[in-house]
Design an enzyme around this catalytic site. Structure first.
Site, PDB file in Angstrom:
ATOM      1  N   LYS A   9      44.171  28.428  41.895  1.00 38.30           N
ATOM      2  CA  LYS A   9      43.500  29.037  43.097  1.00 38.30           C
ATOM      3  C   LYS A   9      43.521  27.785  44.159  1.00 38.30           C
ATOM      4  O   LYS A   9      43.990  26.769  44.063  1.00 38.30           O
ATOM      5  CB  LYS A   9      42.077  29.273  42.566  1.00 38.30           C
ATOM      6  CG  LYS A   9      42.099  30.537  41.359  1.00 38.30           C
ATOM      7  CD  LYS A   9      40.632  31.039  41.241  1.00 38.30           C
ATOM      8  CE  LYS A   9      40.533  32.284  40.333  1.00 38.30           C
ATOM      9  NZ  LYS A   9      39.156  32.722  40.106  1.00 38.30           N
ATOM     10  N   TYR A  49      42.307  41.881  43.679  1.00 34.14           N
ATOM     11  CA  TYR A  49      41.148  42.029  43.176  1.00 34.14           C
ATOM     12  C   TYR A  49      40.381  43.334  43.132  1.00 34.14           C
ATOM     13  O   TYR A  49      39.230  43.497  42.996  1.00 34.14           O
ATOM     14  CB  TYR A  49      39.979  40.894  43.573  1.00 34.14           C
ATOM     15  CG  TYR A  49      40.182  39.502  42.846  1.00 34.14           C
ATOM     16  CD1 TYR A  49      40.172  39.305  41.550  1.00 34.14           C
ATOM     17  CD2 TYR A  49      40.782  38.567  43.603  1.00 34.14           C
ATOM     18  CE1 TYR A  49      40.433  38.137  40.700  1.00 34.14           C
ATOM     19  CE2 TYR A  49      40.980  37.169  42.941  1.00 34.14           C
ATOM     20  CZ  TYR A  49      40.601  36.983  41.958  1.00 34.14           C
ATOM     21  OH  TYR A  49      40.879  35.823  40.992  1.00 34.14           O
ATOM     22  N   ASN A 112      36.650  28.192  40.667  1.00 34.89           N
ATOM     23  CA  ASN A 112      36.886  27.835  39.156  1.00 34.89           C
ATOM     24  C   ASN A 112      38.453  27.379  38.766  1.00 34.89           C
ATOM     25  O   ASN A 112      38.814  27.529  37.765  1.00 34.89           O
ATOM     26  CB  ASN A 112      36.506  28.800  38.410  1.00 34.89           C
ATOM     27  CG  ASN A 112      36.961  30.237  38.510  1.00 34.89           C
ATOM     28  OD1 ASN A 112      37.738  30.375  39.071  1.00 34.89           O
ATOM     29  ND2 ASN A 112      36.236  31.227  37.807  1.00 34.89           N
ATOM     30  N   HIS A 115      43.115  31.465  37.439  1.00 35.47           N
ATOM     31  CA  HIS A 115      42.774  32.761  36.974  1.00 35.47           C
ATOM     32  C   HIS A 115      43.884  33.205  35.931  1.00 35.47           C
ATOM     33  O   HIS A 115      44.964  32.549  35.802  1.00 35.47           O
ATOM     34  CB  HIS A 115      43.341  33.892  38.309  1.00 35.47           C
ATOM     35  CG  HIS A 115      43.724  35.154  38.019  1.00 35.47           C
ATOM     36  ND1 HIS A 115      42.458  36.093  37.707  1.00 35.47           N
ATOM     37  CD2 HIS A 115      44.536  35.922  37.395  1.00 35.47           C
ATOM     38  CE1 HIS A 115      42.856  37.107  37.398  1.00 35.47           C
ATOM     39  NE2 HIS A 115      44.090  37.257  37.113  1.00 35.47           N
ATOM     40  N   GLU A 126      49.398  42.769  37.347  1.00 36.29           N
ATOM     41  CA  GLU A 126      49.082  41.506  38.037  1.00 36.29           C
ATOM     42  C   GLU A 126      50.501  40.817  37.841  1.00 36.29           C
ATOM     43  O   GLU A 126      50.880  40.303  39.178  1.00 36.29           O
ATOM     44  CB  GLU A 126      48.114  40.616  37.403  1.00 36.29           C
ATOM     45  CG  GLU A 126      46.713  41.264  37.522  1.00 36.29           C
ATOM     46  CD  GLU A 126      45.265  40.384  36.962  1.00 36.29           C
ATOM     47  OE1 GLU A 126      45.784  39.232  36.346  1.00 36.29           O
ATOM     48  OE2 GLU A 126      44.444  40.676  37.112  1.00 36.29           O
TER      49      GLU A 126
HETATM   50  P1  GDP Z   1      37.553  35.606  35.108  1.00 35.04           P
HETATM   51  O1  GDP Z   1      38.487  36.725  34.470  1.00 35.04           O
HETATM   52  O2  GDP Z   1      37.099  34.582  34.244  1.00 35.04           O
HETATM   53  O3  GDP Z   1      38.285  34.940  36.311  1.00 35.04           O
HETATM   54  O4  GDP Z   1      36.318  36.200  35.874  1.00 35.04           O
HETATM   55  P2  GDP Z   1      35.895  37.621  36.647  1.00 35.04           P
HETATM   56  O5  GDP Z   1      37.166  38.542  36.342  1.00 35.04           O
HETATM   57  O6  GDP Z   1      34.588  38.133  36.065  1.00 35.04           O
HETATM   58  O7  GDP Z   1      35.822  37.328  37.953  1.00 35.04           O
HETATM   59  C1  GDP Z   1      36.898  36.937  38.912  1.00 35.04           C
HETATM   60  C2  GDP Z   1      36.676  35.767  39.610  1.00 35.04           C
HETATM   61  O8  GDP Z   1      35.371  36.097  40.650  1.00 35.04           O
HETATM   62  C3  GDP Z   1      36.157  34.719  38.953  1.00 35.04           C
HETATM   63  O9  GDP Z   1      37.256  33.859  38.335  1.00 35.04           O
HETATM   64  C4  GDP Z   1      35.217  33.897  40.029  1.00 35.04           C
HETATM   65  O10 GDP Z   1      36.228  33.023  41.027  1.00 35.04           O
HETATM   66  C5  GDP Z   1      34.511  35.072  40.808  1.00 35.04           C
HETATM   67  N1  GDP Z   1      33.445  35.479  40.217  1.00 35.04           N
HETATM   68  C6  GDP Z   1      32.935  35.662  39.078  1.00 35.04           C
HETATM   69  N2  GDP Z   1      31.773  35.922  38.965  1.00 35.04           N
HETATM   70  C7  GDP Z   1      31.148  35.444  40.158  1.00 35.04           C
HETATM   71  C8  GDP Z   1      29.743  35.376  40.829  1.00 35.04           C
HETATM   72  O11 GDP Z   1      28.991  35.501  40.161  1.00 35.04           O
HETATM   73  N3  GDP Z   1      29.632  34.871  42.072  1.00 35.04           N
HETATM   74  C9  GDP Z   1      30.887  34.349  42.759  1.00 35.04           C
HETATM   75  N4  GDP Z   1      30.704  33.951  44.086  1.00 35.04           N
HETATM   76  N5  GDP Z   1      32.080  34.332  42.219  1.00 35.04           N
HETATM   77  C10 GDP Z   1      32.311  35.098  41.244  1.00 35.04           C
END
Ligand code: GDP
Length: 137
Positions: A9, A49, A112, A115, A126
């Site tokens: 990222k 997304y 973080n 991805h 994807e």
């Molecule tokens: P992943 O599969 O571990 O990447 O997690 P998700 O699919 O749930 O979320 C996609 C991305 O959205 C995450 O990697 C974070 O960058 C972001 N994200 C997830 N949860 C949160 C949140 O509660 N707040 C914010 N600001 N970003 C989030």
């Protein structure tokens, strides 16, 4: 053999973590089948997304994802989706296991570093979002 999409990222690229992430991928015996450095437009980030469009963090996440260059990769290995997600660690770096990329480098639940696709259907969508057949070895 399974394929998955990996992204370094914008925070990972701007902080000079491309090499660190790729070393870990190669050490873990995942093969890089395609790779490029790109900067997404807001529309491209929203398309990527789309499953999260109803989430409260959708605006912020898509702004972040187009804020700078990212490295997108197709990784291949036996059940590649799970080992790559295991290497990444939990979404929230505070919950991520020792030795994972997010535990070692993430600064924020959103920023973080990496991805990874979460299932075979999402991996197919994807990887196809960023790479056509000619761009994969
Ligand atoms: P992943 O599969 O571990 O990447 O997690 P998700 O699919 O749930 O979320 C996609 C991305 O959205 C995450 O990697 C974070 O960058 C972001 N994200 C997830 N949860 C949160 C949140 O509660 N707040 C914010 N600001 N970003 C989030």
């Amino acid at each position: 053999m399974e394929q998955t999409l990996a992204i370094i990222k914008p925070d990972g690229v701007s902080r000079g973590l491309i090499g660190e992430v790729i070393i870990r991928i190669e050490r873990n015996k995942l093969k890089i089948k395609a790779m490029k450095l790109i900067q997404m437009s807001k529309t491209q980030a929203q398309g990527f997304y789309a499953v999260h469009r109803e989430r409260p963090f959708f605006q912020s996440l898509t702004d972040f994802m187009c804020s700078g260059p990212v490295v997108v990769m197709v990784l291949e290995g036996e059940n590649a989706i799970k080992p790559w997600r295991d290497m990444m660690g939990a979404t929230n770096y505070k919950d991520a296991a020792e030795g994972t990329i997010r535990r070692d480098f993430a600064t924020d639940i959103e920023k973080n570093v990496v991805h990874g696709s979460d299932a075979p259907e999402t991996a197919a969508f994807e990887t196809g979002y960023f790479f056509n057949a000619l761009e994969r070895v």
